[in-house]
Write an enzyme that holds these catalytic residues in place. Sequence first.
Site, PDB file in Angstrom:
ATOM      1  N   GLU A  34       0.438  -0.959   0.054  1.00  0.00           N
ATOM      2  CA  GLU A  34       0.131  -0.292   0.295  1.00  0.00           C
ATOM      3  C   GLU A  34       0.691   1.515  -0.575  1.00  0.00           C
ATOM      4  OE1 GLU A  34      -3.430   0.227  -0.913  1.00  0.00           O
ATOM      5  OE2 GLU A  34      -3.855  -1.292   0.876  1.00  0.00           O
ATOM      6  N   HIS A  35       0.488   2.472  -0.853  1.00  0.00           N
ATOM      7  CA  HIS A  35       1.546   3.461  -0.610  1.00  0.00           C
ATOM      8  C   HIS A  35       2.733   2.989  -1.338  1.00  0.00           C
ATOM      9  CE1 HIS A  35      -1.893   6.487  -0.243  1.00  0.00           C
ATOM     10  NE2 HIS A  35      -2.228   5.609   1.244  1.00  0.00           N
ATOM     11  N   ASP A  37       3.119   2.434  -4.861  1.00  0.00           N
ATOM     12  CA  ASP A  37       2.559   2.292  -6.385  1.00  0.00           C
ATOM     13  C   ASP A  37       3.629   3.675  -7.192  1.00  0.00           C
ATOM     14  OD1 ASP A  37       0.699   3.722  -6.131  1.00  0.00           O
ATOM     15  OD2 ASP A  37      -1.012   2.877  -7.356  1.00  0.00           O
ATOM     16  N   SER A  68     -26.577   7.984 -15.788  1.00  0.00           N
ATOM     17  CA  SER A  68     -25.770   6.994 -15.002  1.00  0.00           C
ATOM     18  C   SER A  68     -26.892   7.114 -13.753  1.00  0.00           C
ATOM     19  CB  SER A  68     -24.266   8.002 -13.846  1.00  0.00           C
ATOM     20  OG  SER A  68     -24.790   6.397 -12.288  1.00  0.00           O
ATOM     21  N   SER A 126     -15.700   3.778  -1.475  1.00  0.00           N
ATOM     22  CA  SER A 126     -15.142   2.902  -0.209  1.00  0.00           C
ATOM     23  C   SER A 126     -13.561   2.419  -0.443  1.00  0.00           C
ATOM     24  CB  SER A 126     -16.143   1.560  -0.680  1.00  0.00           C
ATOM     25  OG  SER A 126     -16.327   1.367  -2.081  1.00  0.00           O
ATOM     26  N   LEU A 128     -12.308   0.591  -3.152  1.00  0.00           N
ATOM     27  CA  LEU A 128     -12.643  -0.230  -3.585  1.00  0.00           C
ATOM     28  C   LEU A 128     -12.550   0.007  -5.927  1.00  0.00           C
ATOM     29  CD1 LEU A 128     -14.831  -2.352  -2.567  1.00  0.00           C
ATOM     30  CD2 LEU A 128     -12.699  -2.056  -1.815  1.00  0.00           C
ATOM     31  N   SER A 130     -14.392   2.548  -7.177  1.00  0.00           N
ATOM     32  CA  SER A 130     -14.449   2.286  -8.355  1.00  0.00           C
ATOM     33  C   SER A 130     -15.481   3.668  -9.750  1.00  0.00           C
ATOM     34  CB  SER A 130     -16.557   3.545  -7.495  1.00  0.00           C
ATOM     35  OG  SER A 130     -15.969   3.960  -7.130  1.00  0.00           O
ATOM     36  N   ASP A 175      -4.559   0.687  -9.305  1.00  0.00           N
ATOM     37  CA  ASP A 175      -5.928   0.350  -9.268  1.00  0.00           C
ATOM     38  C   ASP A 175      -5.985   0.405 -11.290  1.00  0.00           C
ATOM     39  OD1 ASP A 175      -5.606   1.223  -6.950  1.00  0.00           O
ATOM     40  OD2 ASP A 175      -7.044   3.418  -7.032  1.00  0.00           O
TER      41      ASP A 175
HETATM   42  C1  GLA Z   1      -5.178   4.847  -4.597  1.00  0.00           C
HETATM   43  C2  GLA Z   1      -4.598   5.056  -5.261  1.00  0.00           C
HETATM   44  C3  GLA Z   1      -3.063   4.298  -5.949  1.00  0.00           C
HETATM   45  C4  GLA Z   1      -2.421   4.142  -4.735  1.00  0.00           C
HETATM   46  C5  GLA Z   1      -3.682   3.214  -3.387  1.00  0.00           C
HETATM   47  C6  GLA Z   1      -2.574   3.595  -2.334  1.00  0.00           C
HETATM   48  O1  GLA Z   1      -6.180   4.191  -4.638  1.00  0.00           O
HETATM   49  O2  GLA Z   1      -5.323   5.141  -6.962  1.00  0.00           O
HETATM   50  O3  GLA Z   1      -2.770   4.318  -7.344  1.00  0.00           O
HETATM   51  O4  GLA Z   1      -1.847   4.842  -4.440  1.00  0.00           O
HETATM   52  O5  GLA Z   1      -4.259   4.690  -3.747  1.00  0.00           O
HETATM   53  O6  GLA Z   1      -1.460   2.072  -2.089  1.00  0.00           O
END
Ligand code: GLA
Length: 388
Positions: A34-35, A37, A68, A126, A128, A130, A175
Site C-alpha cells: 500500500e502506497h 505504487d 448513470s 469505499s 474499492l 469505483s 488500481d
Molecule cells: C489509491 C491510488 C493507488 C494507490 C493506493 C494506495 O488507490 O489510486 O494508485 O496509490 O491509493 O496504495
Amino acid sequence: MTTTELTNAFYTAFGPGRAPRCFFAGGRVNLIGEHVDYNGGHVLPCALTMGTWGLLRRRTDDRLRFYSLNFPQLGVLEGTLSAVRFQERNQWTNYVLGMLFALEERGIRLSSGFELLIYGNIPNGSGLSSSASLEVVAGAALRACYDLDVTDVELALLGQRAENGFIGLNSGIMDQFSIALGREESAVFLNTGTLSYEYVPVALGDNVILIMNTCKRRTLADSKYNERRAECEEALKDLQRVLPVKDLAGVGLRAFEENKHHIQNPVARDRAEHVVYECARTIQACQKLRSGDLVSFGRLMNASHDSLRDLYAVSCKELDTLVSEARRCPGVLGARMTGAGFGGCAVAIVNKRNVEAVMDAVGRAYEEKIGHPCAFYVAGIGGGPREL
Ligand code: GLA
C-alpha cells in the site's frame, strides 16, 4: 441488474434506436503493497466481481450524452467531443471525459460522439476503486466501439493519465492496472516500476477475503494523498545525495537503515520507512501466498496496517477499529486497511467457519464505538474488462 434491464434503462434514458453494446469492469481490492505504487514498489491487488457496467452506442454527430443509474437525480448529462475539459458540474462524467482527454493526448480522436449508460455496484468512495473501474469500463467500451488500437496495459495507463492529468489526483498505476489486467481467482503481482507482472493464484483453502467497509467517505483522501506523494519525493531526494537509486523501492532495508539519517525531515523519514519496508513485505507476502503459508501472509498484512497507521499516517479511527476488532476474533489470519486510506475499506483473511461470527462481533463493536454501522462483503475475485 441483468443486461436486458440495463438495455431497457438505456432506451429509457436515450430513446430507441440501435442496440447499445454492454461492457463490464471490476473494482479492486489490494491485499498488500500500500502506497508503494508511486514509489516503484510491488503491489498485490485483485480485481473484484463487483464493478461497473457501461452500455455504449455511437452517435452520428459529435454530442456526448451520459446517464448513470447510480445518480438518476442528475438526469442526462451532456457534452461535445470538441469541448472535453474538467468541470465540477460534469460530475462523474469527468472520469469518462478524462479518458477522452488521455486518448486525445495520444493522438486518438473519436470520429463521432456517443451515448453512455453506467451502472455500478461498488459502494462509492469505499476505496474499492469505483473511479478506476469507471475509467476502465469506459475505455474498454470506446476501444471496442471505435476499433481503437489499445492494449489492456495501455488502457490502464490511459486511466492513470485521466486521474493525473484531468482529475488532478497524482495516483499510481495499481488500481487501473489490476482492473484492466485482472484474472479470476488470481492476484496481480505487479512491479509498478517496470510494469512487469505475474498472476498469483489466490488459493485460500478454507479461508475467504472479507472486505469491511467503514462506510465513511474518504474526504481527506485526495489532498493528503498528494501530500504523501510529495513527502516521499522529499525523502528520495535526500537519499539520492548518497545512494544511486531511482525510487524508494530501490532502497533495500539495509541501505535504508544505514542512510535514513540523511533524510532531513523526520516526517518524510517515517514515510520513507513505511515504503521501504512495505516493498519488502509485499515481495515476502507474495512468496507466502504462493507457498500456501497463509498464517505468515496474515502476519504481513497486520504489519502493513500498523505501518500505514503509525508511519504513513493514512489510517483513521474507523479503519483502526475494524482492523483491531477483526484481529481479536478467532479465525482471522490478518487484517489491514486497503487502498488510499482515510476511510474506505479494510480487508481480512478469515476462515470460512468464522466469517459469520466475525461480521457479527466486528459489526457490533464498530457501531458501538463509531456510532454508525459498517458493511461487509466476501470478495469475489473477477477477471479483466469484457463485453457481455
Ligand atoms: C489509491 C491510488 C493507488 C494507490 C493506493 C494506495 O488507490 O489510486 O494508485 O496509490 O491509493 O496504495
